[in-house]
Design a protein around this motif. Sequence first.
Motif, PDB file in Angstrom:
ATOM      1  N   ILE A  90     -37.569  17.081  21.062  1.00 39.92           N
ATOM      2  CA  ILE A  90     -37.639  17.967  19.904  1.00 39.92           C
ATOM      3  C   ILE A  90     -36.663  19.112  20.158  1.00 39.92           C
ATOM      4  CG2 ILE A  90     -39.084  19.511  18.531  1.00 39.92           C
ATOM      5  CD1 ILE A  90     -39.860  16.609  18.199  1.00 39.92           C
ATOM      6  N   SER A 100     -37.346  23.358  15.268  1.00 42.23           N
ATOM      7  CA  SER A 100     -38.523  23.325  14.401  1.00 42.23           C
ATOM      8  C   SER A 100     -38.511  24.547  13.506  1.00 42.23           C
ATOM      9  CB  SER A 100     -39.815  23.274  15.226  1.00 42.23           C
ATOM     10  OG  SER A 100     -39.974  24.460  15.985  1.00 42.23           O
ATOM     11  N   LEU A 143     -45.550  18.719  19.526  1.00 39.44           N
ATOM     12  CA  LEU A 143     -45.508  19.072  18.105  1.00 39.44           C
ATOM     13  C   LEU A 143     -46.931  19.152  17.580  1.00 39.44           C
ATOM     14  CD1 LEU A 143     -46.150  16.332  16.210  1.00 39.44           C
ATOM     15  CD2 LEU A 143     -43.851  15.740  16.959  1.00 39.44           C
ATOM     16  N   TYR A 153     -39.640  19.177  12.153  1.00 39.43           N
ATOM     17  CA  TYR A 153     -39.099  19.095  13.505  1.00 39.43           C
ATOM     18  C   TYR A 153     -37.852  18.223  13.476  1.00 39.43           C
ATOM     19  CZ  TYR A 153     -43.687  20.771  15.114  1.00 39.43           C
ATOM     20  OH  TYR A 153     -44.836  21.501  15.323  1.00 39.43           O
TER      21      TYR A 153
END
Length: 245
Positions: A212, A215, A22, A205
């Motif tokens: 993850i 997003s 991220l 996110y």
Amino acid sequence: MLKLDRVVAAYDDVVCLRGISLEVRRGEIVTLIGANGAGKSTTLKTVSGLLTPREGTIEFDGRAIAGRSPDAIVALGLVQVPEGRRVFPELSVEDNLRVGAYLVDKRAKLRTTLAEVYRRFPRLEERRAQFAGTLSGGEQQLLAFGRAMMSQPKLLMLDEPSLGLAPLMVAEVMRSIRVFRDSGVTVFLVEQNANLALRLADRAYVMETGNITMSGSGAQLLADERVRASYLGAKATSPGESLGR
């Protein structure tokens, strides 16, 4: 400004982050949402040096910070406000704030920063001599914010700042986060109240079981049916409604 690339982290043999990537760009509010146990707080602990990643890289302002001590990371301008506020209850409000400035080596700079904190949070100035343990939960959260600001952060990481607060204090906390961003502080927000977090965030996110999974912009995820079904519930505010300022 902050970049995680394929980060793996674990407590003993329990893997909590499974190769997450991220980015938080300068001047943004970026939020990380997810259910309890998804790995959100572990992400912040890994960034702040409380947990060393087993794999992957973490960069802040172009510097590799994985494996550095928490105080060294704070000295670079990356500061975390932990879940639960964790003020020093038997110290006054002002002494709590001064603790946050332990890395500030010039008295004049400390006085200027303290004055700025009181300007942003006049309620703290009103209670400057009061023991922190006698403040309300919302006031303690503002004190935790002010204490973090005393270290003059470039990036502020907030872990569940609305947890346990009354609605009026939640609104004040969220307005304070906007004030941080408007004053030049980048914000990385972990928040279980996904509705508030997504309305506040530039980008977001979604984390599930250490991964993850989605997003996008705050508005995009707020309007996404999967996100609304999983995290916002039937009474979620419509995407077009804005937070009160």
